[in-house]
Design a protein around this motif. Structure first.
Motif, PDB file in Angstrom:
ATOM      1  N   UNK A 177      -0.085   6.969  12.926  1.00  0.00           N
ATOM      2  CA  UNK A 177      -0.679   8.187  12.351  1.00  0.00           C
ATOM      3  C   UNK A 177      -0.196   9.434  13.079  1.00  0.00           C
ATOM      4  N   UNK A 178      -0.145   9.385  14.408  1.00  0.00           N
ATOM      5  CA  UNK A 178       0.319  10.538  15.176  1.00  0.00           C
ATOM      6  C   UNK A 178       1.780  10.863  14.859  1.00  0.00           C
ATOM      7  N   UNK A 179       2.598   9.834  14.715  1.00  0.00           N
ATOM      8  CA  UNK A 179       4.013  10.062  14.409  1.00  0.00           C
ATOM      9  C   UNK A 179       4.180  10.677  13.024  1.00  0.00           C
ATOM     10  N   UNK A 180       3.419  10.191  12.053  1.00  0.00           N
ATOM     11  CA  UNK A 180       3.522  10.761  10.709  1.00  0.00           C
ATOM     12  C   UNK A 180       3.087  12.228  10.713  1.00  0.00           C
ATOM     13  N   UNK A 181       2.021  12.555  11.426  1.00  0.00           N
ATOM     14  CA  UNK A 181       1.600  13.957  11.500  1.00  0.00           C
ATOM     15  C   UNK A 181       2.641  14.806  12.214  1.00  0.00           C
ATOM     16  N   UNK A 471      -2.419  11.704   5.533  1.00  0.00           N
ATOM     17  CA  UNK A 471      -2.310  10.891   6.753  1.00  0.00           C
ATOM     18  C   UNK A 471      -3.679  10.667   7.378  1.00  0.00           C
ATOM     19  N   UNK A 472      -4.524  11.709   7.370  1.00  0.00           N
ATOM     20  CA  UNK A 472      -5.877  11.563   7.918  1.00  0.00           C
ATOM     21  C   UNK A 472      -6.718  10.608   7.079  1.00  0.00           C
ATOM     22  N   UNK A 473      -6.477  10.587   5.763  1.00  0.00           N
ATOM     23  CA  UNK A 473      -7.230   9.676   4.899  1.00  0.00           C
ATOM     24  C   UNK A 473      -6.918   8.222   5.255  1.00  0.00           C
ATOM     25  N   UNK A 474      -5.655   7.912   5.480  1.00  0.00           N
ATOM     26  CA  UNK A 474      -5.288   6.550   5.872  1.00  0.00           C
ATOM     27  C   UNK A 474      -5.923   6.182   7.201  1.00  0.00           C
TER      28      UNK A 474
END
Length: 506
Positions: A177-181, A471-474
């Motif tokens: 998640x951090x990488x996608x953001x 991304x936060x939803x996932x």
């Protein structure tokens, strides 16, 4: 021989008190990659079928490095590629997997019986009558309480092992998640730089025109200064935007664990367009409660505390219990006198006497009755139970908030795309027509161009907010940590021709 057999029976009986540990458990704990299959399967669906590896030797590290280089070196990487590289190459994630191995080793250790303590004593050294040795004393000490509680301790260690697996899954999802953001932040920052380059071109043209008009006397000095100031301020804003873009890319580089030649990669110039349809999640709270890995970690913590409390309750009065089994072999010399005629003969005979010994040692709970330990266990259980309940409430709220942000940011971004941008484009086209007909001035045309670029920046920021919300939803459904702060490096403000920042951008 009978005495030795009796000692063996006592030790065998003590060992049987430990209960049975299945060979499947021991094999799971002693595996080279203990519990990693569960981690890999638990993260595959939530991370988009991304592969994870547990590097344990130099050859695996070399193969992973070659694969990472083939994915990023001198290439434009997508969000999925960035996530895959991070899961392969991030050393902090490898440290988390090593923690999983430590938990497995601890559980494996608990399956082993405690080694008995053997004591051998030699008595009567250099005895004047019996020679070099008079007696041999051998004692074996076994911790009976440890044997009796082994099954409970194995259950606690197994719960901690399963908790370590869930923690490793959570760390993997958090990194994804951090990488996608970070990828979204980097791409958005470079997109902002591109729009500011367009704005600076328009500002440069306006500044040059103002200078020429000033030379002819058609534009007063205040008007010239206004255009020059706008160009200068926009130059500073573009420099700041470039800095934010570089820093955002460095944050992405750190998460992917890249260094050396591998940092020579690129990100796209703009974010993907909005999706045509949104996900419909009416039961998102139920989905989150069922799928959130941090909730599973909290449940396993409560289970481990409960098992520890039951162990404390079972050993409340007897905190130390040891069985001592031994044998003492003593040599004795007997002297007999026999009268043969007038002579007295002395005859000596030697025999060995073996004496078995059994002792039971335990502490008497006179001063410490175990009540304090029981109270500690009760409060530890209450603490874990309340934290689990709080986690469940927070997860429900996070899921609702993430879903609301997901749908709302899509509506906002779609509004800019479908309503605001077409209007700005129409205004600019009409301005160009009136300029060609000598109805409006060049400065009016440039002002409309700057306004359109400003709207493009706002639309890009709205599109970025949507992808961050996705991304936060996932993360809200599967776990991996909620976003605690706004994305760094947001779109730069454009200054108006009067030298003041336009607040309608926000």
């Amino acid at each position: 021989m009978r005495k030795l057999r009796a000692i063996g029976v006592v030790l065998t009986t003590a060992v049987l008190l430990a209960g049975c540990v299945s060979q499947e458990q021991i094999a799971a704990y002693s595996d080279q990659y203990p519990g990693f299959q569960t981690v890999a399967s638990g993260t595959a669906a939530a991370s988009g079928q991304k592969e994870t590896v547990w590097i344990q030797n130099a050859e695996q590290a070399r193969q992973t490095a070659d694969r990472v280089q083939s994915l990023v070196h001198k290439k434009v990487i997508s969000a999925d590629t960035a996530v895959q590289v991070a899961l392969l190459n991030n050393r902090g994630l490898q440290a988390s997997y090593a923690g999983l191995g430590l938990s497995a080793a601890e559980a494996w250790q608990q399956t082993m019986l405690e080694n008995p303590v053997v004591s051998v004593g030699l008595l009567g050294l250099a005895h004047p009558e019996v020679g070099a040795l008079r007696a041999v004393e051998s004692i074996i000490v076994a911790n009976i309480l440890s044997l009796m509680t082994q099954k409970r301790r194995v259950d606690i260690a197994d719960t901690r092992f399963r908790q370590a697996q869930a923690t490793a899954i959570e760390d993997t999802l958090a990194l994804a998640a951090q990488t996608r953001r970070a990828w979204i932040d980097a791409v958005s920052a470079f997109e902002t730089v591109a729009y500011l380059n367009q704005a600076q071109a328009a500002a440069d043209a306006a500044s040059e025109l103002a200078q020429k008009l000033g030379e002819t006397g058609a534009l007063p000095k205040a008007g010239q200064a206004r255009e020059h100031a706008f160009f200068a301020e926009l130059t500073g804003q573009k420099a700041e935007a470039r800095l934010q873009a570089r820093l955002a890319k460095e944050r992405l580089t750190r998460l992917m664990g890249l260094w050396g030649q591998d940092v020579d990669y690129f990100v796209p110039d703009s974010l993907p367009p909005l999706p045509g349809a949104l996900r419909n999640l009416p039961g998102i709270e139920t989905d989150a409660l069922r799928s959130r890995i941090d909730l599973q970690v909290a449940r396993l913590e409560l289970e481990a505390v409960a098992r520890q409390y039951r162990l404390t309750e079972a050993t409340r009065y007897v905190s130390d219990l040891e069985l001592t089994v031994g044998i003492e072999a003593e040599r004795e010399i007997e002297t007999e006198y026999e009268l043969d005629g007038s002579e007295l003969h002395e005859e000596k005979s030697e025999k060995t006497i073996a004496t078995p010994q059994i002792e039971l040692e335990f502490a008497i709970p006179i001063f410490d009755s175990g009540r304090a330990r029981m109270r500690k266990g009760e409060f530890a259980y209450l603490q874990a139970a309340n934290r689990l309940a709080e986690k469940a409430v927070n997860i429900r709220s996070e899921a609702r908030s993430a879903y609301t942000a997901y749908r709302s940011t899509h509506e906002i971004a779609r509004h800019y795309r479908d309503a605001v941008l077409p209007l700005r484009k129409a205004i600019e086209e009409e301005s160009l027509l009136t300029y060609n007909g000598m109805i409006t001035s060049t400065f009016d045309l440039l002002a409309d161009t700057r306004a359109r670029i400003n709207t493009l920046l706002m639309a890009a920021n709205a599109r970025k907010n949507f992808w961050v919300a996705e991304a936060d939803l996932a993360a809200a459904i599967h776990g991996g940590g909620a976003r605690n702060s706004a994305s760094p490096g947001g779109p730069a403000m454009m200054a108006d021709a009067g030298g003041e920042a336009t607040d309608d951008f926000f």
